[in-house]
Design a protein around this motif. Sequence first.
Motif, PDB file in Angstrom:
ATOM      1  N   PHE A  67       0.806  -1.216   0.000  1.00  0.00           N
ATOM      2  CA  PHE A  67       0.000   0.000   0.000  1.00  0.00           C
ATOM      3  C   PHE A  67       0.847   1.279   0.000  1.00  0.00           C
ATOM      4  N   THR A  68       1.867   1.322   0.843  1.00  0.00           N
ATOM      5  CA  THR A  68       2.669   2.550   0.908  1.00  0.00           C
ATOM      6  C   THR A  68       3.362   2.835  -0.425  1.00  0.00           C
ATOM      7  N   LYS A  69       3.819   1.785  -1.067  1.00  0.00           N
ATOM      8  CA  LYS A  69       4.538   1.937  -2.338  1.00  0.00           C
ATOM      9  C   LYS A  69       3.577   2.261  -3.489  1.00  0.00           C
ATOM     10  N   ILE A  70       2.437   1.568  -3.547  1.00  0.00           N
ATOM     11  CA  ILE A  70       1.530   1.750  -4.688  1.00  0.00           C
ATOM     12  C   ILE A  70       0.909   3.146  -4.699  1.00  0.00           C
ATOM     13  N   VAL A  71       0.695   3.728  -3.534  1.00  0.00           N
ATOM     14  CA  VAL A  71       0.144   5.084  -3.471  1.00  0.00           C
ATOM     15  C   VAL A  71       1.101   6.084  -4.117  1.00  0.00           C
ATOM     16  N   LYS A  72       2.401   5.853  -3.949  1.00  0.00           N
ATOM     17  CA  LYS A  72       3.396   6.742  -4.568  1.00  0.00           C
ATOM     18  C   LYS A  72       3.455   6.546  -6.079  1.00  0.00           C
ATOM     19  N   LEU A  73       3.314   5.301  -6.516  1.00  0.00           N
ATOM     20  CA  LEU A  73       3.435   4.997  -7.946  1.00  0.00           C
ATOM     21  C   LEU A  73       2.136   5.211  -8.720  1.00  0.00           C
ATOM     22  N   ALA A  74       1.015   5.051  -8.039  1.00  0.00           N
ATOM     23  CA  ALA A  74      -0.300   5.190  -8.676  1.00  0.00           C
ATOM     24  C   ALA A  74      -1.228   5.946  -7.724  1.00  0.00           C
ATOM     25  N   PRO A  75      -1.051   7.255  -7.590  1.00  0.00           N
ATOM     26  CA  PRO A  75      -1.796   8.035  -6.597  1.00  0.00           C
ATOM     27  C   PRO A  75      -3.319   7.943  -6.725  1.00  0.00           C
ATOM     28  N   SER A 136      -9.073  -6.367  -7.406  1.00  0.00           N
ATOM     29  CA  SER A 136      -9.526  -5.663  -8.607  1.00  0.00           C
ATOM     30  C   SER A 136      -8.857  -4.303  -8.802  1.00  0.00           C
ATOM     31  N   VAL A 137      -8.379  -3.679  -7.723  1.00  0.00           N
ATOM     32  CA  VAL A 137      -7.792  -2.343  -7.845  1.00  0.00           C
ATOM     33  C   VAL A 137      -6.290  -2.344  -7.564  1.00  0.00           C
ATOM     34  N   ILE A 138      -5.875  -2.937  -6.463  1.00  0.00           N
ATOM     35  CA  ILE A 138      -4.476  -2.814  -6.034  1.00  0.00           C
ATOM     36  C   ILE A 138      -3.541  -3.750  -6.802  1.00  0.00           C
ATOM     37  N   LEU A 139      -3.874  -5.027  -6.878  1.00  0.00           N
ATOM     38  CA  LEU A 139      -2.950  -5.972  -7.517  1.00  0.00           C
ATOM     39  C   LEU A 139      -2.674  -5.648  -8.987  1.00  0.00           C
ATOM     40  N   PRO A 140      -3.672  -5.239  -9.779  1.00  0.00           N
ATOM     41  CA  PRO A 140      -3.344  -4.849 -11.159  1.00  0.00           C
ATOM     42  C   PRO A 140      -2.375  -3.659 -11.227  1.00  0.00           C
ATOM     43  N   GLU A 141      -2.505  -2.727 -10.293  1.00  0.00           N
ATOM     44  CA  GLU A 141      -1.588  -1.583 -10.275  1.00  0.00           C
ATOM     45  C   GLU A 141      -0.183  -2.015  -9.855  1.00  0.00           C
ATOM     46  N   VAL A 142      -0.095  -2.972  -8.941  1.00  0.00           N
ATOM     47  CA  VAL A 142       1.214  -3.496  -8.551  1.00  0.00           C
ATOM     48  C   VAL A 142       1.876  -4.130  -9.772  1.00  0.00           C
ATOM     49  N   ARG A 144       1.425  -3.448 -12.828  1.00  0.00           N
ATOM     50  CA  ARG A 144       1.730  -2.412 -13.807  1.00  0.00           C
ATOM     51  C   ARG A 144       2.902  -1.521 -13.378  1.00  0.00           C
ATOM     52  N   CYS A 145       3.000  -1.225 -12.074  1.00  0.00           N
ATOM     53  CA  CYS A 145       3.915  -0.175 -11.611  1.00  0.00           C
ATOM     54  C   CYS A 145       5.191  -0.648 -10.917  1.00  0.00           C
ATOM     55  N   PHE A 146       5.169  -1.800 -10.281  1.00  0.00           N
ATOM     56  CA  PHE A 146       6.334  -2.211  -9.501  1.00  0.00           C
ATOM     57  C   PHE A 146       7.472  -2.659 -10.417  1.00  0.00           C
ATOM     58  N   SER A 147       8.684  -2.341  -9.995  1.00  0.00           N
ATOM     59  CA  SER A 147       9.873  -2.790 -10.720  1.00  0.00           C
ATOM     60  C   SER A 147      10.123  -4.265 -10.412  1.00  0.00           C
ATOM     61  N   ALA A 148      11.011  -4.871 -11.167  1.00  0.00           N
ATOM     62  CA  ALA A 148      11.381  -6.269 -10.928  1.00  0.00           C
ATOM     63  C   ALA A 148      11.953  -6.436  -9.521  1.00  0.00           C
ATOM     64  N   GLN A 149      12.756  -5.487  -9.068  1.00  0.00           N
ATOM     65  CA  GLN A 149      13.335  -5.550  -7.715  1.00  0.00           C
ATOM     66  C   GLN A 149      12.241  -5.445  -6.653  1.00  0.00           C
TER      67      GLN A 149
END
Length: 193
Positions: A67-75, A136-142, A144-149
């Motif tokens: 949650f903390t990371k996805i809010v920064k990457l997908a506000p 339906s909302v968070i995992l698709p954004e993860v 899409r937005c998270f790096s491989a690391q």
Amino acid sequence: MQALSALQIIRDEHASLAAMLKSMRLMVRMGPVDDPRKFFDVLRSMLFYIDEFPERLHHPKESHLLFTKIVKLAPHVMGAVDKLERDHVHSEKAARDLQHLLLSWELLGPSKRVAFEVAMEQYIDFYLEHMSLEESVILPEVERCFSAQEIQTLDEAFAENADPLTGHYPPAQAFEKLFSMIVTRAPSPIGLG
């Protein structure tokens, strides 16, 4: 065996929890027919499982690593994350309240059944909706937005959960009795009883 990805682990943990909740719903609707002791023991074990695994292992990792990371990457998901965080706070208290209500029904008798049934139904509906929002909302954004690391960090953290009810891990020795009771006594879809 190939290691599972964090997103698959999250989905598997959600699926096993949904199955547990549906089994609990079925048990509560049938009530303590022939063997009240077995009925209350199994429900208590299932509530304890929810408090030990989803509440203490799954939710903190979602809150701190997702949650903390996805809010920064997908506000744009901030509203969903706010709701999910409130849900995490609520669900921990609700699980313990249900344990108390179940004990009340068991020790004080049938006059306490309705209070437990109502709270259990609300809890199940709430939890199923919560998991649906994450998927339906968070995992698709993860995805899409998270790096491989970042994905690798998630993979390592969620692999530590080793939730036996997902079917991918044996129970830790300390939890063998708990999982054995749930699997052998709870109704389908989570158990054989």
